[in-house]
Write an enzyme that holds these catalytic residues in place. Structure first.
Site, PDB file in Angstrom:
ATOM      1  CG  HIS A  98      28.505  41.168  35.115  1.00 19.28           C
ATOM      2  ND1 HIS A  98      28.161  41.549  36.394  1.00 19.28           N
ATOM      3  CD2 HIS A  98      28.542  42.303  34.375  1.00 19.28           C
ATOM      4  CE1 HIS A  98      27.999  42.866  36.410  1.00 19.28           C
ATOM      5  NE2 HIS A  98      28.222  43.341  35.198  1.00 19.28           N
ATOM      6  CD  GLU A 155      31.764  45.100  33.609  1.00 18.02           C
ATOM      7  OE1 GLU A 155      31.488  45.738  32.602  1.00 18.02           O
ATOM      8  OE2 GLU A 155      30.957  44.892  34.534  1.00 18.02           O
TER       9      GLU A 155
END
Ligand code: PGA
Length: 229
Positions: A98, A155
């Site tokens: 992430h 993302e």
């Protein structure tokens, strides 16, 4: 089947998680048949989640995930949570790479490739997060035969936590690059997905699911989203 992945990040106390689970359970009967839910709480609350998820008690199409995993096997790695530590928790997925891990914990593409390897050898599906800058470089350091055994989440940092998702056009453009670099992986999008996101994004047949941060914190909002995708 559409995946809806709840990334709780570092929010919530154990007590708040238990309350979240109670409220989720109350409404879970209305979750759409075609939605597959993955809940990724903070590590200290994994047991609370796994004991509720046992035998599909909470909801039949809900499974457990973690927000990170150690790049090392079990051993002398203080503070690391290895895939072996997860045995008995029935965690099936791990979010890795992430942008917040890359930024605040200085993780490199190689660290993430090592995490992918740990996941795959221990039967956990890695959900590899990338921004548009990392796609090819990240794919290149993951073993070719492991590359197709993962899920990849696009993302864009400029859309995370801003309340405004990226455009469907850009998300699909990036999908081409991700498929070219990784192969036929499940394609996930994350960044300000919530019940107000455009229907054409939420229901696009070209996106396999969504990684949700802010909109998972309230269980009713999250359940509402499970019905809109
Ligand atoms: P957000 O977070 O839904 O709050 O934008 C998404 C993410 O960080 O994956």
């Amino acid at each position: 089947m559409k995946y809806l992945i709840a990334n709780f990040k570092s929010h919530k106390t154990l007590h708040e998680y238990e309350e979240w689970l109670d409220r989720f359970e109350q409404h879970s009967a209305i979750v759409k048949e075609t939605t597959q839910i993955i809940l990724a709480p903070a590590f200290p609350s994994l047991l609370a989640f796994s004991s509720r998820l046992v035998d599909d008690k909470l909801h039949p199409r809900t499974s457990l995930g973690v927000q990170d995993i150690s790049p090392f096997p079990a051993g002398k790695y203080t503070g690391g949570v290895s895939t072996i530590n997860l045995e008995g928790f029935s965690a099936k997925y791990a979010i890795v790479g992430h942008s917040e891990r890359r930024k605040y914990f200085h993780e490199t593409n190689q660290d993430i490739a090592n995490k992918v390897n740990q996941c795959i050898v221990n039967d956990i599906v890695p959900i590899v997060c990338v921004t548009s800058q990392e796609i090819e470089a990240q794919a290149n350091v993951i073993d070719a035969d492991q590359r197709t055994q993962i899920m990849v989440a696009f993302e864009p940092v400029e859309h995370i936590g801003t309340g405004e998702a990226d455009s469907l056009e850009r998300i699909l453009e990036i999908k081409q690059r991700i498929r070219a670099a990784f192969g036929e992986v499940k394609y996930i999008y994350g960044g300000s997905v919530d019940p107000n996101s455009e229907t054409k994004l939420l229901q696009s047949p070209d996106i396999d699911g969504f990684l949700v941060g802010t909109a998972c914190l309230n269980p009713e909002t999250f359940i509402q989203l499970t019905n809109l995708v």
